[in-house]
Motif scaffolding. Structure first.
Motif, short mmCIF file in Angstrom:
data_model
loop_
_atom_site.label_atom_id
_atom_site.label_comp_id
_atom_site.label_asym_id
_atom_site.label_seq_id
_atom_site.Cartn_x
_atom_site.Cartn_y
_atom_site.Cartn_z
N ASN A 129 2.40 1.55 -3.51
CA ASN A 129 1.37 1.96 -4.47
C ASN A 129 1.07 3.44 -4.36
O ASN A 129 0.84 4.12 -5.37
CB ASN A 129 0.08 1.16 -4.25
N SER A 130 1.08 3.96 -3.13
CA SER A 130 0.80 5.38 -2.93
C SER A 130 1.88 6.26 -3.54
O SER A 130 1.65 7.43 -3.83
CB SER A 130 0.66 5.69 -1.44
N ALA A 155 0.83 -1.20 0.00
CA ALA A 155 0.00 0.00 0.00
C ALA A 155 0.87 1.26 0.00
O ALA A 155 0.56 2.25 -0.70
CB ALA A 155 -0.93 0.00 1.21
N ILE A 156 1.96 1.24 0.77
CA ILE A 156 2.88 2.38 0.80
C ILE A 156 3.51 2.60 -0.57
O ILE A 156 3.54 3.73 -1.08
CB ILE A 156 3.98 2.15 1.87
N GLY A 207 -0.78 11.35 -2.49
CA GLY A 207 -0.44 10.16 -1.74
C GLY A 207 -1.20 10.05 -0.43
O GLY A 207 -2.14 10.80 -0.17
N GLU A 208 -0.78 9.09 0.39
CA GLU A 208 -1.44 8.84 1.66
C GLU A 208 -0.45 8.99 2.80
O GLU A 208 0.76 8.96 2.60
CB GLU A 208 -2.02 7.43 1.68
N PRO A 268 2.51 10.88 -9.32
CA PRO A 268 1.46 10.44 -8.41
C PRO A 268 0.75 11.61 -7.75
O PRO A 268 1.25 12.73 -7.75
CB PRO A 268 2.22 9.61 -7.37
#
Length: 277
Positions: free
Chosen positions: A221-222, A218-219, A251-252, A248
């Motif tokens: 991918n962000s 998940a990291i 992000g998160e 991108p």
């Protein structure tokens, strides 16, 4: 008159200076113990720094020095890269890249650039392949050809040509690599470049309170990366991440959140904060 004692003849070698001896090999058990001990001390030191405990930091520094410091740690790490102990981790990367060797050789812009972060040697598999223009850095360089530099303090790339590089950090799962025919070598390379080859101690992902494989994915991918290949052994995890989103979004944010409980877990964590603005 007393007879003189005959002096024993001395060989030519007797008068030569001592031959330079290679550093003694460190046993597997000693290597593992040293690396683990320094990891624990560095974790304690980080905690002491956070608390502002200057006396504790000094005490831990003395303990690290007594173990031989970073030089001994890196010697132990190099021992682990010997062929009889499994070889260097870039062997895995080079095996994964075999399908695109011809494209790497035929790249229109010349050799693909590789930045090796935490480099220990200039003679590992990726360096000796002749497929890359290598740049090697480490916080504490132990040899020629390795620049002493903090990766986090490197200047940002100026243009896309500087971004087209590989970086490597240092039950098997294989997701495969596309074999479809492409119009040119550069188009084939665009499937995989820019990419990140990441190697971590296996417990960082398999036994951490705060990090597991879905969290790591998940990291990444962000940040615009997708997982191309992965491999897990008893000691290490290997990942090949390919950058698919060149620009991108914001992000998160990923905080230190407990995923697994238990006293046997380690505290490895990746914290990612989105800058304001």
């Amino acid at each position: 008159m007393a007879l003189k004692k005959k002096r024993a003849s001395r060989s030519l070698a007797h008068g030569r200076p001592p031959v330079l001896q290679k550093p003694k090999s460190i046993s597997r058990k000693a290597t593992k113990s040293l690396i683990n001990s320094i990891h624990v001390l560095e974790k304690r030191k980080a905690q002491a720094v956070t608390k502002g405990n200057v006396a504790e930091v000094a005490k831990i520094d003395a303990e690290i020095t007594a173990l031989g410091g970073i030089e001994k740690y890196q010697q132990a790490s190099l021992q682990g890269q010997r062929t009889d102990r499994g070889g260097d981790s870039s062997k895995v990367l080079m095996e994964w890249l075999k399908p695109i060797y011809p494209a790497l050789k035929a790249a229109a812009d010349g050799p693909v650039r590789m930045l090796e972060v935490g480099a220990l040697s200039t003679t590992n598999e990726c360096s000796s392949s002749g497929l890359f223009s290598m740049e090697r850095i480490d916080l504490n360089s132990q040899g020629d050809g390795i620049l002493q530099q903090d990766f986090m303090e490197r200047p940002l790339p100026k243009d896309m040509s500087e971004r087209r590089c590989w970086a490597r950090q240092h039950a098997s799962k294989d997701t495969g690599v596309s074999e479809k025919p492409l119009a040119s070598a550069d188009e084939k390379l665009d499937e995989f470049i820019p990419s990140l080859f990441l190697v971590l101690p296996a417990p960082c992902v398999t036994n951490s309170r705060y990090t597991d494989e879905p969290t790591l994915e998940a990291i990444m991918n962000s940040l615009g990366y997708v997982q191309t290949r992965s491999k897990t052994t008893q000691k290490l995890v290997y990942y090949l991440w390919t950058r698919k989103n060149t620009i991108p979004g914001r992000g998160e944010t990923f905080t230190k959140k407990e995923i697994r409980s238990g006293s046997s877990r380690n505290n490895f964590a990746i914290v990612l904060r989105v800058p304001p603005g």
